[in-house]
Write a protein that holds these residues in place. Structure first.
Motif, PDB file in Angstrom:
ATOM      1  N   LEU A  95       0.815  -1.213   0.000  1.00  0.00           N
ATOM      2  CA  LEU A  95       0.000   0.000   0.000  1.00  0.00           C
ATOM      3  C   LEU A  95       0.850   1.264   0.000  1.00  0.00           C
ATOM      4  N   ILE A  96       2.116   1.180   0.287  1.00  0.00           N
ATOM      5  CA  ILE A  96       3.087   2.281   0.329  1.00  0.00           C
ATOM      6  C   ILE A  96       2.803   3.199   1.522  1.00  0.00           C
ATOM      7  N   GLY A  97       1.596   3.688   1.660  1.00  0.00           N
ATOM      8  CA  GLY A  97       1.201   4.554   2.762  1.00  0.00           C
ATOM      9  C   GLY A  97      -0.304   4.694   2.761  1.00  0.00           C
ATOM     10  N   THR A 102      -7.717   4.899   0.985  1.00  0.00           N
ATOM     11  CA  THR A 102      -6.977   6.161   1.058  1.00  0.00           C
ATOM     12  C   THR A 102      -5.480   5.925   0.870  1.00  0.00           C
ATOM     13  N   SER A 103      -5.113   4.726   0.422  1.00  0.00           N
ATOM     14  CA  SER A 103      -3.698   4.379   0.284  1.00  0.00           C
ATOM     15  C   SER A 103      -3.067   5.101  -0.904  1.00  0.00           C
ATOM     16  N   LEU A 104      -1.767   5.271  -0.870  1.00  0.00           N
ATOM     17  CA  LEU A 104      -1.048   5.863  -1.999  1.00  0.00           C
ATOM     18  C   LEU A 104      -1.167   4.965  -3.220  1.00  0.00           C
ATOM     19  N   GLN A 105      -1.129   3.650  -3.005  1.00  0.00           N
ATOM     20  CA  GLN A 105      -1.274   2.721  -4.113  1.00  0.00           C
ATOM     21  C   GLN A 105      -2.635   2.917  -4.796  1.00  0.00           C
TER      22      GLN A 105
END
Length: 53
Positions: A20-22, A35-38
């Motif tokens: 998800l990266i963040g 709401t993930s960066l991915q």
């Protein structure tokens, strides 16, 4: 979460997904809030693909 679901009690099941990266995702039944960066990168890529013609 209680407000969103109207439930008097909410039980959270947490897991870590490095891809998800963040950010985070929430799943309530079949509904997913991403709401993930991915997820944001996927939305941008999809938007650019649809509008590149």
């Amino acid at each position: 979460m209680k407000q969103m679901t109207g439930a008097s009690e909410v039980k959270l099941k947490m897991s870590i997904k490095p891809e998800l990266i963040g950010g985070f995702t929430i799943q309530i039944g079949s509904k997913i809030i991403d709401t993930s960066l991915q997820g944001q990168l996927k939305q941008i890529a999809s938007y650019l693909e649809c509008n590149s013609i």
